[in-house]
Motif scaffolding. Structure first.
Motif, mmCIF file in Angstrom:
data_model
loop_
_atom_site.group_PDB
_atom_site.id
_atom_site.type_symbol
_atom_site.label_atom_id
_atom_site.label_comp_id
_atom_site.label_asym_id
_atom_site.label_seq_id
_atom_site.Cartn_x
_atom_site.Cartn_y
_atom_site.Cartn_z
ATOM 1 N N THR A 1 0.833 -1.191 0.000
ATOM 2 C CA THR A 1 0.000 0.000 0.000
ATOM 3 C C THR A 1 0.869 1.241 0.000
ATOM 4 N N SER A 2 0.309 2.358 -0.488
ATOM 5 C CA SER A 2 1.066 3.597 -0.496
ATOM 6 C C SER A 2 1.095 4.217 0.904
ATOM 7 N N LYS A 3 0.154 3.822 1.742
ATOM 8 C CA LYS A 3 0.090 4.329 3.115
ATOM 9 C C LYS A 3 0.229 3.134 4.058
ATOM 10 N N PRO A 4 1.471 2.754 4.382
ATOM 11 C CA PRO A 4 1.654 1.553 5.213
ATOM 12 C C PRO A 4 1.090 1.735 6.615
ATOM 13 N N LYS A 5 0.549 0.636 7.143
ATOM 14 C CA LYS A 5 0.055 0.632 8.516
ATOM 15 C C LYS A 5 1.073 -0.122 9.356
ATOM 16 N N VAL A 6 1.632 0.591 10.328
ATOM 17 C CA VAL A 6 2.707 0.073 11.165
ATOM 18 C C VAL A 6 2.199 -0.111 12.584
ATOM 19 N N THR B 1 16.946 2.919 12.658
ATOM 20 C CA THR B 1 17.358 4.083 11.879
ATOM 21 C C THR B 1 16.459 4.324 10.667
ATOM 22 N N ARG B 2 16.580 5.515 10.115
ATOM 23 C CA ARG B 2 15.840 5.851 8.896
ATOM 24 C C ARG B 2 16.228 4.910 7.763
ATOM 25 N N GLY B 3 17.506 4.596 7.680
ATOM 26 C CA GLY B 3 17.970 3.689 6.625
ATOM 27 C C GLY B 3 17.308 2.338 6.705
ATOM 28 N N VAL B 4 17.252 1.771 7.904
ATOM 29 C CA VAL B 4 16.614 0.461 8.090
ATOM 30 C C VAL B 4 15.127 0.548 7.760
ATOM 31 N N LEU B 5 14.462 1.586 8.245
ATOM 32 C CA LEU B 5 13.027 1.748 7.960
ATOM 33 C C LEU B 5 12.787 1.909 6.454
ATOM 34 N N GLY B 6 13.648 2.663 5.800
ATOM 35 C CA GLY B 6 13.515 2.845 4.360
ATOM 36 C C GLY B 6 13.638 1.525 3.609
ATOM 37 N N GLU B 7 14.542 0.661 4.046
ATOM 38 C CA GLU B 7 14.699 -0.655 3.417
ATOM 39 C C GLU B 7 13.493 -1.553 3.660
ATOM 40 N N LEU B 8 12.946 -1.500 4.867
ATOM 41 C CA LEU B 8 11.846 -2.393 5.234
ATOM 42 C C LEU B 8 10.505 -1.957 4.660
ATOM 43 N N LEU B 9 10.332 -0.666 4.480
ATOM 44 C CA LEU B 9 9.064 -0.170 3.939
ATOM 45 C C LEU B 9 9.138 -0.088 2.444
#
Length: 127
Positions: free
Chosen positions: A3-8, A119-127
């Protein structure tokens, strides 16, 4: 992410860790919807709620009172064995205990281990 709006779903008993997680998440996914819990039992109750929107990704702290991250993963797996591959589950810890990482690798529903702060980097990879 589908989805374009992930639910975390964020489960962590530390206010500061939740704050920094959300701050970093907003930088990489400003539209993400975050549902946060201090206790894993409350998150499990939420996940059992009929008609709730699906969750894309779950981050759970390993070391928490009452129900730790691994116990949460066991209960999650018992509730939703069919969700493997849909809602990804990551355990988080500031500890670099090799035993925790091994338990993560061996668990049937845990998709990975994230060192805190995430980190932002990890979140960017996972999302």
């Amino acid at each position: 992410m589908s989805t374009s709006k992930p639910k975390v779903l964020l489960i962590d008993d530390c206010d500061a860790d939740r704050y920094f997680f959300k701050r970093n998440l907003r930088k990489v996914a400003p539209d993400a919807e975050v549902v946060e819990f201090v206790y894993a039992e409350d998150a499990l109750r939420y996940l059992k709620t009929p008609g709730r929107d699906p969750v894309d990704i779950v981050f759970v702290d390993i070391n928490m009172p009452r129900l730790d991250g691994f116990q949460f993963a066991d209960a999650y797996h018992a509730l939703y064995p069919e969700l493997k591959g849909h809602a990804r589950l990551f355990v988080c810890s500031s500890s670099i205990n090799p035993a925790d990482r091994q338990r993560t690798d061996d668990h049937p529903v845990i998709d990975g281990f994230c060192e805190k702060p995430v980190t932002r980097g990890v979140l960017g990879e996972l999302l």
